[in-house]
Design an enzyme around this catalytic site. Structure first.
Site, short mmCIF file in Angstrom:
data_model
loop_
_atom_site.label_atom_id
_atom_site.label_comp_id
_atom_site.label_asym_id
_atom_site.label_seq_id
_atom_site.Cartn_x
_atom_site.Cartn_y
_atom_site.Cartn_z
N ALA A 1 3.28 1.34 5.27
CA ALA A 1 2.10 0.49 5.11
C ALA A 1 1.13 0.98 4.03
O ALA A 1 0.02 0.47 3.93
CB ALA A 1 1.38 0.39 6.44
N ASN B 1 1.29 6.09 11.89
CA ASN B 1 2.48 6.62 11.20
C ASN B 1 2.15 7.04 9.78
O ASN B 1 2.69 8.02 9.27
CB ASN B 1 3.55 5.52 11.13
N HIS C 1 -6.20 0.85 4.81
CA HIS C 1 -6.00 2.30 4.70
C HIS C 1 -6.67 2.78 3.42
O HIS C 1 -6.45 2.20 2.35
CB HIS C 1 -4.51 2.67 4.62
#
Ligand SMILES: NC(=O)c1ccc[n+]([C@@H]2O[C@H](COP(=O)([O-])OP(=O)(O)OC[C@H]3O[C@@H](n4cnc5c(N)ncnc54)[C@H](O)[C@@H]3O)[C@@H](O)[C@H]2O)c1
Length: 252
Positions: A119, A175, A203
């Site tokens: 991601a 993760n 993020h």
């Protein structure tokens, strides 16, 4: 053509199956057999009820897109059987003993463990942390309270600390922090925020070191079928698989 087995037939696997044109999916396994059956309709590949039967197929690589638990249960067997593995639920590798065991088997069997970018972006050159000192690596992740399974009406810091501690509390959500640790070889500080106003998972990565400094912000679109999963994670596996046989490798 590389023969791919899908371990886990949920959202990510469905994007791989439906958008991974040219990827040779030859076997499917999910402990919820109906999920594997669903992908059988999309791919034509056989869906196995038993993991052992799945693994005994002629596969070159198994793509894990299931869960941290699935990595614990099956990754050693995949490598032992002489197949490469792609691990998307990379949080499992926060367990150093387990990670080292997998690496040892991979070395003995001359196989590869591949960690997709998942991601985020930027893992490629953050690997310079393995050879050049870094003074700081920070991941700030912001998600909706619903995806963190908490209730709050205001932006809230729900975790601040080490990646391996965060993954224990939020195994489905962080993760990326473990992938960053593996890439940089450096401890990652994690801030996990719940924000009721955020529309997309975000993020932010901050890194400093002898190389200079780095900041990256990524806002992830959700998978078409399920808003909890970042579309980018599935795309990163398709790209990884498509690049395996290419003569020119970019950005490693
Ligand atoms: N590295 C990253 O950046 C990143 C990004 C997105 C998702 N992920 C991880 O990838 C995994 C898959 O994500 P998803 O959105 O497709 O999840 P999902 O819940 O939609 O699908 C997972 C599938 O795996 C199956 N499964 C779970 N545990 C299993 C086991 N032990 N054995 C066999 N089958 C099992 C489930 O039945 C389900 O069908 C999750 O662990 C998720 O946290 C990582």
């Amino acid at each position: 053509m590389i023969r791919v087995g899908l371990l886990g037939c949920g959202n990510v696997a469905e994007v791989i199956a439906s958008e991974g044109t040219g990827i040779n999916i030859t076997a499917l396994y999910d402990f919820e057999h109906s999920h594997a059956e669903h992908l059988k309709e999309l791919t034509g590949a056989p869906a196995f009820k038993k993991f052992e039967d799945f693994l005994s197929q002629d596969l070159d690589i198994v793509v894990e897109a299931a869960s941290v638990g699935a990595v614990y249960e099956h990754a050693e067997d995949v490598l032992m059987s002489g197949k490469d593995i792609v691990i998307l639920s990379v949080g499992a590798l926060a367990d150093t003993d387990f990670k080292n065991r997998l690496i040892k088997i991979a070395e003995e069997k001359n196989r590869k463990i591949r960690i997709p970018s998942g991601a985020v972006m930027g893992l490629d050159n953050l690997k310079i942390g393995q050879i050049s000192p870094m003074s700081k690596v920070l991941l700030r992740t912001t998600k909706s309270p619903r995806s963190l399974r908490i209730e709050t009406n205001e932006k809230t810091l729900v975790f601040s600390g080490r990646a391996d501690e965060c993954i224990k509390q939020y195994p489905k959500n962080i993760n990326v922090a473990v992938a960053l640790e593996l890439a940089t070889g450096h401890d990652v500080e994690v801030e996990l925020w719940a924000d009721p106003d955020i529309k997309r998972n975000m993020h932010e990565i901050f890194a400093e070191g002898d190389f200079g400094d780095f900041y990256l912000k990524i806002k992830n679109n959700p998978c078409p079928q399920n808003p909890a999963t970042s579309y980018l994670a599935a795309l990163s596996i398709i790209t990884l698989l498509k690049n395996l046989e290419k003569p020119m490798i970019i950005g490693t």
